[in-house]
Scaffold this motif. Structure first.
Motif, PDB file in Angstrom:
ATOM      1  N   SER A  57       0.820  -1.223   0.000  1.00 13.46           N
ATOM      2  CA  SER A  57       0.000   0.000   0.000  1.00 13.46           C
ATOM      3  C   SER A  57       0.851   1.270   0.000  1.00 13.46           C
ATOM      4  CB  SER A  57      -0.936  -0.012   1.213  1.00 13.46           C
ATOM      5  OG  SER A  57      -0.197   0.085   2.416  1.00 13.46           O
ATOM      6  N   PHE A  58       2.173   1.130   0.279  1.00 15.30           N
ATOM      7  CA  PHE A  58       3.041   2.304   0.304  1.00 15.30           C
ATOM      8  C   PHE A  58       3.704   2.546  -1.062  1.00 15.30           C
ATOM      9  CE2 PHE A  58       2.611   1.263   4.699  1.00 15.30           C
ATOM     10  CZ  PHE A  58       2.653   2.481   5.377  1.00 15.30           C
ATOM     11  N   GLY A  59       3.298   1.808  -2.084  1.00 17.39           N
ATOM     12  CA  GLY A  59       3.899   1.982  -3.408  1.00 17.39           C
ATOM     13  C   GLY A  59       2.848   2.068  -4.496  1.00 17.39           C
ATOM     14  N   ARG A  60       3.335   2.392  -5.694  1.00 20.82           N
ATOM     15  CA  ARG A  60       2.466   2.416  -6.867  1.00 20.82           C
ATOM     16  C   ARG A  60       3.292   2.051  -8.093  1.00 20.82           C
ATOM     17  NH1 ARG A  60       2.957   6.669 -10.341  1.00 20.82           N
ATOM     18  NH2 ARG A  60       4.273   8.405  -9.643  1.00 20.82           N
ATOM     19  N   VAL A  61       2.603   1.692  -9.168  1.00 26.93           N
ATOM     20  CA  VAL A  61       3.297   1.288 -10.394  1.00 26.93           C
ATOM     21  C   VAL A  61       2.812   2.177 -11.540  1.00 26.93           C
ATOM     22  CG1 VAL A  61       3.785  -0.602 -11.982  1.00 26.93           C
ATOM     23  CG2 VAL A  61       3.415  -1.087  -9.546  1.00 26.93           C
ATOM     24  N   ALA A  62       3.753   2.783 -12.226  1.00 19.13           N
ATOM     25  CA  ALA A  62       3.405   3.622 -13.377  1.00 19.13           C
ATOM     26  C   ALA A  62       3.060   2.736 -14.564  1.00 19.13           C
ATOM     27  CB  ALA A  62       4.568   4.564 -13.715  1.00 19.13           C
ATOM     28  N   GLU A  63       2.530   3.368 -15.616  1.00 17.43           N
ATOM     29  CA  GLU A  63       2.101   2.613 -16.790  1.00 17.43           C
ATOM     30  C   GLU A  63       3.258   1.889 -17.465  1.00 17.43           C
ATOM     31  OE1 GLU A  63       0.054   5.196 -19.430  1.00 17.43           O
ATOM     32  OE2 GLU A  63      -1.682   5.483 -18.095  1.00 17.43           O
TER      33      GLU A  63
END
Length: 462
Positions: A57-63
């Motif tokens: 939940s502390f990260g994200r992924v770009a396209e």
């Protein structure tokens, strides 16, 4: 998995974005690529799906597959997994976070357990500082750093404790050495005429071995303290050796008196050896044995053995004769038992009886058998009850027949005969039930004897 397999960004994110259009970014191997590799660490990190999702939940992924992590108020790139799904990419870096967290937790556990050295604490903290400075992971990194800071504070106390423990270990070693010396001094202090010199000497030798072992394997103590303790220990050993030499000088006088006493005991034993007063002489020999033990040693082992052999020969002469007499008694009783067994067979052949004449003849024959029985003598004690009870049973059956014949000849018998038969049949039925239910062999045998007598009555009046 190693950190070198992950492509990380520089601090200048804008510059990297500008270069992204000109050259492809290095690719992070997929999790599948790591699946077949052997883990170098012997420690298995365990975490559940909830831990994984919480860290993700502390990260994200770009396209384009670039993975970012929220590190406090900032967001930074940690790597790229273009061939993985967004969830797979996040989980990959979340697992690395959880591995790093487990590494810090294990360090905390070692601090709690105390099985760590001061130098290890410093080296581990230095490495963990580097690991948490800007890790390529996805998770709550500020919380990880806070936890590490708390461990640093705890490390100070642990290192102080380790220092105190070393100091205590030195004091403990000195106390243990002091205890060895005190034991030696206590042994020497208790020396007197009744001391067991061999045991005491063995104990002192054991203490000396403990001293050497302690000196070799324990933590070192101050030289001055060690020298003072050794001086006391050596003085205790010297005192023992001096006292033992004095005792040995007195021992010869004591042994001479012991030899004189044992010669008197032997003379008395030889005087008693041919006695046939088995009980009284046995007590006297036991008394002589007590005197022998109290007399003590007379010198060398060979001298004691020679005196003991003479005493033992006299004692064996008496006790062998006593045993022979007992054997003869046992043989006589066994022969008596054999004779009574033969008489019992004759007695048992007298029953059952059906008529008054048979009962009279059986009674006369039994009387002759009983006269022979009484003249035979004792049988082994273990057989007395069995054989006497068997003969009594024959007499009971004859008496039952006599009683039945008397009842049959009584003028009033005909009037009562029918009622008597009914009573006997009822009693026999009751006895059958009791015999079937009884578990005690002796009681069961008594019931069967009673049944046999009543059956004889019933047969007599029928």
């Amino acid at each position: 998995m190693t950190d070198e397999s992950v492509t990380t960004t520089s601090s200048d994110v804008a510059s990297e974005k500008a270069e992204a259009s000109q050259a492809p970014k290095p690719l992070i191997p997929s999790p599948k690529a790591f699946a077949g590799r052997t883990q170098k660490s012997s420690t298995v990190n365990t975490y559940n799906a909830a831990d994984l999702e919480n860290a993700s939940s502390f990260g994200r992924v770009a396209e384009d597959g670039t993975v970012y992590v929220k590190d406090g108020d900032d967001e930074r790139e940690v790597g790229q997994l273009p061939k993985e799904s967004a969830q797979g990419a996040l989980h990959f870096f979340a697992r690395r976070y959880l591995d790093l967290k487990a590494k810090i937790d294990r360090f905390g556990q070692r601090l709690d357990a105390g099985n760590i050295r001061s130098r290890e604490i410093d080296n581990t903290l230095s490495q963990l500082d580097k690991d948490t400075e800007s890790p390529d992971v996805v998770g709550d990194i500020p919380a990880l750093r806070d936890h590490l800071e708390s461990l640093k504070a705890r490390s100070v106390a642990v290192k102080e404790k380790l220092a105190q423990e070393r100091k205590a270990a030195v004091a403990q070693a000195a106390e243990e050495r002091e205890h060895i010396v005190a034991e030696a001094e206590e042994l020497v202090k208790g020396l007197n005429d009744s001391v067991n010199w061999k045991q005491t000497g063995d104990k002192l030798q054991e203490l000396f071995s403990r001293w050497q072992e302690h000196q070799k394997n324990s933590i070192h103590i101050e030289r001055s303290q060690a020298d003072a303790l050794w001086k006391r220990f050596s003085a205790a050993r010297s005192s023992f050796n001096s006292a033992r030499r004095s005792w040995m000088q007195q021992r010869d006088t004591v042994r001479a008196a012991a030899k004189e006493q044992k010669e008197k005991i032997i003379a008395k034993a030889e005087e008693l050896k041919n006695s046939t007063d088995w009980a009284g002489t046995s007590r006297q020999f036991n008394n002589l044995m007590d005197q022998w033990k109290a007399a003590g040693r007379v010198g060398r082992r060979s001298e004691d053995d020679a005196l003991w052999k003479r005493f033992r020969e006299a004692a064996d002469t008496f006790f062998d004769a006593r045993q022979a007499d007992r054997n003869k008694t046992n043989e006589d009783e066994a022969e008596n038992l054999k004779k009574k067994e033969e008489l019992l067979v004759k007695a048992q052949a007298l029953v059952p009886v059906n008529t008054a004449e048979q009962a009279k003849q059986a009674r006369q024959a039994l009387a002759r058998i009983q006269d022979d029985w009484d003249s035979i003598g004792h049988v082994p004690r273990t057989d007395v009850h069995r054989i006497e009870s068997a003969l009594d049973e024959v007499e009971k059956q004859i008496k039952a027949a006599e009683d039945a014949q008397w009842a049959q000849s009584d003028p009033e018998t005909d009037a009562r005969k029918s009622d008597f038969e009914v009573q006997l049949n009822a009693q026999l039925a009751d006895l059958d039930r009791k015999i079937a239910a009884e578990a005690d062999p002796a009681k069961k045998k008594d019931l069967e004897s009673e049944k046999a007598a009543k059956e004889a009555w019933l047969k007599a009046i029928s």
